[in-house]
Motif scaffolding. Structure first.
Motif, PDB file in Angstrom:
ATOM      1  N   ARG A   1      -3.567   6.298 -30.105  1.00 28.43           N
ATOM      2  CA  ARG A   1      -2.486   6.620 -31.052  1.00 28.43           C
ATOM      3  C   ARG A   1      -3.000   6.522 -32.474  1.00 28.43           C
ATOM      4  N   GLU A   2      -3.727   5.449 -32.763  1.00 34.45           N
ATOM      5  CA  GLU A   2      -4.264   5.251 -34.109  1.00 34.45           C
ATOM      6  C   GLU A   2      -5.299   6.316 -34.457  1.00 34.45           C
ATOM      7  N   GLU A   3      -6.156   6.677 -33.493  1.00 35.30           N
ATOM      8  CA  GLU A   3      -7.141   7.734 -33.729  1.00 35.30           C
ATOM      9  C   GLU A   3      -6.460   9.058 -34.053  1.00 35.30           C
ATOM     10  N   LYS A   4      -5.302   9.267 -33.476  1.00 36.03           N
ATOM     11  CA  LYS A   4      -4.532  10.490 -33.716  1.00 36.03           C
ATOM     12  C   LYS A   4      -3.792  10.411 -35.058  1.00 36.03           C
ATOM     13  N   GLY A   5      -3.802   9.229 -35.683  1.00 39.61           N
ATOM     14  CA  GLY A   5      -3.131   9.042 -36.963  1.00 39.61           C
ATOM     15  C   GLY A   5      -1.622   8.953 -36.850  1.00 39.61           C
ATOM     16  N   MET A   6      -1.152   8.502 -35.694  1.00 40.26           N
ATOM     17  CA  MET A   6       0.292   8.418 -35.460  1.00 40.26           C
ATOM     18  C   MET A   6       0.764   6.976 -35.554  1.00 40.26           C
ATOM     19  N   SER A   7       1.914   6.793 -36.155  1.00 42.71           N
ATOM     20  CA  SER A   7       2.566   5.489 -36.140  1.00 42.71           C
ATOM     21  C   SER A   7       3.295   5.331 -34.811  1.00 42.71           C
ATOM     22  N   VAL A   8       3.700   4.121 -34.517  1.00 42.63           N
ATOM     23  CA  VAL A   8       4.502   3.879 -33.317  1.00 42.63           C
ATOM     24  C   VAL A   8       5.785   4.700 -33.389  1.00 42.63           C
ATOM     25  N   GLN A   9       6.378   4.753 -34.577  1.00 45.87           N
ATOM     26  CA  GLN A   9       7.619   5.491 -34.759  1.00 45.87           C
ATOM     27  C   GLN A   9       7.421   6.986 -34.487  1.00 45.87           C
ATOM     28  N   LYS A  10       6.311   7.537 -34.975  1.00 47.45           N
ATOM     29  CA  LYS A  10       6.029   8.964 -34.744  1.00 47.45           C
ATOM     30  C   LYS A  10       5.808   9.261 -33.269  1.00 47.45           C
ATOM     31  N   LEU A  11       5.089   8.371 -32.597  1.00 46.52           N
ATOM     32  CA  LEU A  11       4.847   8.573 -31.178  1.00 46.52           C
ATOM     33  C   LEU A  11       6.167   8.496 -30.405  1.00 46.52           C
ATOM     34  N   ALA A  12       6.988   7.524 -30.731  1.00 45.74           N
ATOM     35  CA  ALA A  12       8.283   7.393 -30.048  1.00 45.74           C
ATOM     36  C   ALA A  12       9.131   8.644 -30.274  1.00 45.74           C
ATOM     37  N   LYS A  13       9.120   9.162 -31.488  1.00 48.72           N
ATOM     38  CA  LYS A  13       9.882  10.375 -31.776  1.00 48.72           C
ATOM     39  C   LYS A  13       9.306  11.557 -31.002  1.00 48.72           C
ATOM     40  N   PHE A  14       7.977  11.673 -30.970  1.00 50.98           N
ATOM     41  CA  PHE A  14       7.321  12.739 -30.227  1.00 50.98           C
ATOM     42  C   PHE A  14       7.699  12.679 -28.743  1.00 50.98           C
ATOM     43  N   MET A  15       7.787  11.452 -28.206  1.00 48.66           N
ATOM     44  CA  MET A  15       8.137  11.261 -26.799  1.00 48.66           C
ATOM     45  C   MET A  15       9.643  11.429 -26.560  1.00 48.66           C
ATOM     46  N   GLU A  16      10.382  11.631 -27.632  1.00 47.76           N
ATOM     47  CA  GLU A  16      11.844  11.789 -27.594  1.00 47.76           C
ATOM     48  C   GLU A  16      12.549  10.520 -27.111  1.00 47.76           C
ATOM     49  N   PHE A  17      12.011   9.361 -27.536  1.00 44.86           N
ATOM     50  CA  PHE A  17      12.641   8.076 -27.249  1.00 44.86           C
ATOM     51  C   PHE A  17      13.622   7.760 -28.360  1.00 44.86           C
ATOM     52  N   GLU A  18      14.713   7.114 -28.012  1.00 44.89           N
ATOM     53  CA  GLU A  18      15.683   6.713 -29.032  1.00 44.89           C
ATOM     54  C   GLU A  18      15.199   5.482 -29.800  1.00 44.89           C
ATOM     55  N   ALA A  19      14.354   4.670 -29.162  1.00 43.87           N
ATOM     56  CA  ALA A  19      13.844   3.455 -29.801  1.00 43.87           C
ATOM     57  C   ALA A  19      12.333   3.372 -29.580  1.00 43.87           C
ATOM     58  N   VAL A  20      11.683   2.548 -30.369  1.00 38.69           N
ATOM     59  CA  VAL A  20      10.225   2.413 -30.295  1.00 38.69           C
ATOM     60  C   VAL A  20       9.778   1.394 -29.250  1.00 38.69           C
ATOM     61  N   GLN A  21      10.702   0.676 -28.654  1.00 34.19           N
ATOM     62  CA  GLN A  21      10.358  -0.439 -27.774  1.00 34.19           C
ATOM     63  C   GLN A  21       9.460  -0.032 -26.609  1.00 34.19           C
ATOM     64  N   ALA A  22       9.656   1.143 -26.047  1.00 35.03           N
ATOM     65  CA  ALA A  22       8.817   1.578 -24.921  1.00 35.03           C
ATOM     66  C   ALA A  22       7.355   1.649 -25.342  1.00 35.03           C
ATOM     67  N   VAL A  23       7.093   2.192 -26.515  1.00 35.79           N
ATOM     68  CA  VAL A  23       5.710   2.294 -27.000  1.00 35.79           C
ATOM     69  C   VAL A  23       5.130   0.901 -27.212  1.00 35.79           C
ATOM     70  N   TYR A  24       5.903   0.002 -27.825  1.00 36.25           N
ATOM     71  CA  TYR A  24       5.424  -1.372 -28.011  1.00 36.25           C
ATOM     72  C   TYR A  24       5.166  -2.051 -26.668  1.00 36.25           C
ATOM     73  N   ASN A  25       6.021  -1.791 -25.677  1.00 28.53           N
ATOM     74  CA  ASN A  25       5.820  -2.382 -24.349  1.00 28.53           C
ATOM     75  C   ASN A  25       4.542  -1.871 -23.697  1.00 28.53           C
ATOM     76  N   TRP A  26       4.238  -0.590 -23.862  1.00 29.06           N
ATOM     77  CA  TRP A  26       2.980  -0.057 -23.340  1.00 29.06           C
ATOM     78  C   TRP A  26       1.808  -0.746 -24.019  1.00 29.06           C
ATOM     79  N   GLN A  27       1.846  -0.785 -25.354  1.00 27.30           N
ATOM     80  CA  GLN A  27       0.729  -1.316 -26.137  1.00 27.30           C
ATOM     81  C   GLN A  27       0.480  -2.800 -25.879  1.00 27.30           C
ATOM     82  N   SER A  28       1.517  -3.540 -25.546  1.00 24.25           N
ATOM     83  CA  SER A  28       1.352  -4.970 -25.301  1.00 24.25           C
ATOM     84  C   SER A  28       1.005  -5.264 -23.844  1.00 24.25           C
TER      85      SER A  28
END
Length: 84
Positions: free
Chosen positions: A29-56
């Motif tokens: 994600r970082e290599e792509k220059g995306m924030s957690v928020q951008k990735l969550a939006k790209f994935m069409e998630f309503e919240a960022v928690q799923a991305v944080y759960n993956w990363q942790s």
């Protein structure tokens, strides 16, 4: 690694390391220059928690989400998942 005995042989099956896979997703994600928020939006998630759960390493992406990540990062799925 899971192992079991089959016909007097020990058979090893790799297991997904959730923490290392999460670190790998974060790195990609970082290599792509995306924030957690951008990735969550790209994935069409309503919240960022799923991305944080993956990363942790708390959860893994679903197969559908893994396919989307694979296309986004231009990596095969088996390069996103870290097996042991």
């Amino acid at each position: 690694m899971n192992r079991y005995i089959e016909e007097n042989k020990i058979v090893f099956h790799p297991m997904i390391n959730l923490v290392k896979t999460g670190q790998n997703i974060k790195s990609m994600r970082e290599e792509k220059g995306m924030s957690v928020q951008k990735l969550a939006k790209f994935m069409e998630f309503e919240a960022v928690q799923a991305v944080y759960n993956w990363q942790s390493g708390k959860t893994l992406p679903s197969l559908e989400n893994l396919k989307i990540l694979s296309e986004l990062f231009n990596k095969p799925m088996d390069e996103i998942l870290i097996f042991e």
